[in-house]
Write a protein that holds these residues in place. Structure first.
Motif, mmCIF file in Angstrom:
data_model
loop_
_atom_site.group_PDB
_atom_site.id
_atom_site.type_symbol
_atom_site.label_atom_id
_atom_site.label_comp_id
_atom_site.label_asym_id
_atom_site.label_seq_id
_atom_site.Cartn_x
_atom_site.Cartn_y
_atom_site.Cartn_z
ATOM 1 N N ASP A 190 0.902 -1.131 -0.067
ATOM 2 C CA ASP A 190 -0.045 0.121 -0.073
ATOM 3 C C ASP A 190 0.931 1.034 -0.047
ATOM 4 O O ASP A 190 1.681 1.509 0.871
ATOM 5 N N TYR A 191 0.486 2.147 -1.011
ATOM 6 C CA TYR A 191 1.286 3.179 -1.156
ATOM 7 C C TYR A 191 1.631 4.272 0.122
ATOM 8 O O TYR A 191 2.632 4.636 0.505
ATOM 9 N N THR A 192 0.199 4.455 0.622
ATOM 10 C CA THR A 192 0.231 5.414 1.911
ATOM 11 C C THR A 192 0.744 4.716 3.108
ATOM 12 O O THR A 192 1.224 5.444 3.979
ATOM 13 N N ARG A 193 0.082 3.689 3.329
ATOM 14 C CA ARG A 193 0.032 2.830 4.722
ATOM 15 C C ARG A 193 1.462 2.313 4.665
ATOM 16 O O ARG A 193 2.088 2.178 5.943
ATOM 17 N N ALA A 198 6.110 4.338 6.109
ATOM 18 C CA ALA A 198 7.540 4.139 6.634
ATOM 19 C C ALA A 198 8.842 5.136 6.518
ATOM 20 O O ALA A 198 9.376 5.335 7.187
ATOM 21 N N ARG A 199 8.808 5.651 5.200
ATOM 22 C CA ARG A 199 9.515 6.668 4.813
ATOM 23 C C ARG A 199 9.507 7.872 5.742
ATOM 24 O O ARG A 199 10.396 8.667 6.124
ATOM 25 N N ALA A 200 8.108 8.278 6.165
ATOM 26 C CA ALA A 200 7.941 9.470 7.124
ATOM 27 C C ALA A 200 8.555 9.305 8.344
ATOM 28 O O ALA A 200 8.893 10.276 9.024
ATOM 29 N N VAL A 201 9.044 8.056 8.951
ATOM 30 C CA VAL A 201 9.552 8.085 10.290
ATOM 31 C C VAL A 201 11.196 7.651 9.835
ATOM 32 O O VAL A 201 12.039 7.534 10.922
ATOM 33 N N GLY A 202 11.668 7.749 8.697
ATOM 34 C CA GLY A 202 13.188 7.725 8.390
ATOM 35 C C GLY A 202 13.588 6.357 7.848
ATOM 36 O O GLY A 202 15.004 5.901 7.571
ATOM 37 N N MET A 203 12.514 5.509 7.610
ATOM 38 C CA MET A 203 13.091 4.104 7.169
ATOM 39 C C MET A 203 13.089 4.048 5.778
ATOM 40 O O MET A 203 12.648 4.919 5.217
ATOM 41 N N HIS A 204 13.835 2.959 5.230
ATOM 42 C CA HIS A 204 13.608 2.815 3.778
ATOM 43 C C HIS A 204 12.447 1.989 3.433
ATOM 44 O O HIS A 204 11.845 1.529 4.509
ATOM 45 N N SER A 205 11.865 1.953 2.326
ATOM 46 C CA SER A 205 10.700 1.062 2.046
ATOM 47 C C SER A 205 10.868 0.628 0.740
ATOM 48 O O SER A 205 11.294 1.239 -0.343
ATOM 49 N N PHE A 206 10.146 -0.540 0.483
ATOM 50 C CA PHE A 206 9.687 -1.235 -1.112
ATOM 51 C C PHE A 206 8.379 -1.241 -1.111
ATOM 52 O O PHE A 206 7.659 -1.790 -0.103
ATOM 53 N N LEU A 207 7.844 -0.986 -2.138
ATOM 54 C CA LEU A 207 6.275 -1.211 -2.571
ATOM 55 C C LEU A 207 6.317 -2.249 -3.536
ATOM 56 O O LEU A 207 6.717 -2.259 -4.541
ATOM 57 N N LEU A 208 5.503 -3.478 -3.108
ATOM 58 C CA LEU A 208 5.116 -4.678 -3.922
ATOM 59 C C LEU A 208 3.891 -4.016 -4.760
ATOM 60 O O LEU A 208 2.827 -3.725 -4.207
ATOM 61 N N ARG A 209 4.252 -4.034 -5.886
ATOM 62 C CA ARG A 209 3.301 -3.716 -6.980
ATOM 63 C C ARG A 209 3.047 -5.102 -7.961
ATOM 64 O O ARG A 209 3.811 -5.217 -8.980
ATOM 65 N N VAL A 210 1.849 -5.726 -7.708
ATOM 66 C CA VAL A 210 1.454 -6.727 -8.666
ATOM 67 C C VAL A 210 1.005 -6.289 -9.897
ATOM 68 O O VAL A 210 0.727 -5.316 -10.151
ATOM 69 N N ALA A 211 1.044 -7.246 -10.992
ATOM 70 C CA ALA A 211 0.644 -6.821 -12.363
ATOM 71 C C ALA A 211 -0.727 -6.333 -12.277
ATOM 72 O O ALA A 211 -1.506 -7.107 -11.455
ATOM 73 N N GLY A 212 -1.185 -5.224 -12.856
ATOM 74 C CA GLY A 212 -2.387 -4.613 -12.939
ATOM 75 C C GLY A 212 -2.868 -3.714 -12.069
ATOM 76 O O GLY A 212 -3.724 -3.029 -12.074
ATOM 77 N N GLN A 213 -1.839 -3.379 -11.154
ATOM 78 C CA GLN A 213 -1.951 -2.318 -10.195
ATOM 79 C C GLN A 213 -1.529 -1.000 -10.881
ATOM 80 O O GLN A 213 -0.800 -1.100 -11.788
ATOM 81 N N GLY A 214 -2.342 0.153 -10.338
ATOM 82 C CA GLY A 214 -1.841 1.352 -11.069
ATOM 83 C C GLY A 214 -0.251 1.969 -10.600
ATOM 84 O O GLY A 214 -0.142 1.380 -9.487
#
Length: 238
Positions: A190-193, A198-214
Motif C-alpha cells: 500500500d503506497y500510503t500505509r 515508513a519513509r515518514a519515520v526515516g525508514m527505507h521502504s519497498f512497494l510490492l506492485r503486482v501486475a495490474g495495479q496502477g
C-alpha cells in the motif's frame, strides 16, 4: 548496498492473500445454512459494512471498548443484513463461523515467492518483524501458513493501538529491533500505509506492485518490487 539490519513486513496482499473473494466465502457459508445469497451482492455489502464500521470504530474499535471479535461479528451480520438476510439466529451462527474460519490457513494462501524470500532474508542475517493493520488473529494465521518462525516480533494495529500510516507503530518496531530508522526497511503493497508511512519515520521502504495495479509515479523504480523475489537484489543495489 543498503546497510540494513531490520526488515519489517506488511502481511495482507504482501505475504498472504485470501484464497477466494469475501463474497464467495460468505455465500458458501450462507448456502450451508440453507440461505441463498449472490456472492457479488455480498461482496458489495461487505465493502459497505466494512467501510462504515471502520469509520465509526477505527482500528477494530480498540479505543471504544470493542473487541476485534465483536467488531468483525458486527461487520459480518451487517453484510448479510444489507444483502437481505435478517434471521438473527442464522446471522449469529454465520458470523461466529466466519470469524473463526478466517483465522485458519484454509482461507489464506501464501503469495508466490514469500517462503523463499523470507528464508533467504533470514539466511542473510536480517532481523525481521511484522507491522500490520490486522487484529489479534494474525499470529495464529501466520503459524498455520508456516510463516511465523521467520519473525522475531508481530505488531498488529489492534495490539499496539495505532494503525498504519500512524508512525508510532513503525517506531515501536524500531525499538523492538533495536535499530535506527536508516537501518530498517519496510515492505508492503500500500503506497500510503506502507511505502509513504515508513519513509515518514526515516525508514527505507519497498512497494510490492503486482501486475495490474496502477502506477505510483512518486515511487522511484528502484523502490518497486514487481515480485517478492526481487527484494534482495534491490537491497544489494541500494
Amino acid at each position: 548496498m543498503l546497510r540494513l539490519r531490520l526488515l519489517t513486513w506488511d502481511v495482507k496482499d504482501t505475504l498472504l492473500r485470501l484464497r477466494q473473494p469475501v463474497g464467495e466465502r460468505y455465500a458458501a457459508e450462507a448456502r450451508a445454512r440453507g440461505v441463498q445469497v449472490q456472492p457479488e451482492a455480498l461482496g458489495r455489502s461487505f465493502r459497505e459494512a466494512y467501510g462504515a464500521q471502520s469509520r465509526h470504530f477505527p482500528n477494530y474499535g480498540r479505543g471504544q471498548g470493542l473487541s476485534s471479535r465483536q467488531w468483525w461479528v458486527d461487520v459480518v451480520k451487517q453484510t448479510f443484513r444489507l444483502s437481505g438476510v435478517h434471521d438473527d439466529g442464522v446471522l449469529t451462527l454465520m458470523a461466529e463461523t466466519l470469524y473463526h474460519d478466517f483465522c485458519s490457513a484454509c482461507n489464506w494462501e501464501v503469495l508466490p515467492g514469500a517462503h523463499e524470500t523470507l528464508s533467504q532474508c533470514c539466511q542473510r542475517g536480517f532481523h525481521m518483524g511484522v507491522v500490520s493493520n490486522f487484529d489479534n488473529r494474525l499470529e495464529n494465521i501466520l503459524s498455520q501458513c508456516n510463516l511465523r518462525h521467520h519473525f522475531e516480533f508481530i505488531l498488529t494495529s489492534e495490539d499496539v493501538g495505532f494503525a498504519k500510516p500512524d508512525g508510532r507503530i513503525f517506531e515501536k518496531a524500531l525499538r523492538l529491533g533495536r535499530v535506527t530508522p536508516e537501518q530498517a526497511a519496510h515492505i508492503g503493497d500500500d503506497y500510503t500505509r506502507d511505502y509513504q508511512a515508513a519513509r515518514a519515520v526515516g525508514m527505507h521502504s519497498f512497494l510490492l506492485r503486482v501486475a495490474g495495479q496502477g502506477e505510483e509515479t512518486q515511487v522511484p523504480p528502484e523502490h518497486v518490487l514487481p515480485a517478492l523475489s526481487h527484494l534482495l537484489a534491490l537491497i544489494e543495489k541500494g
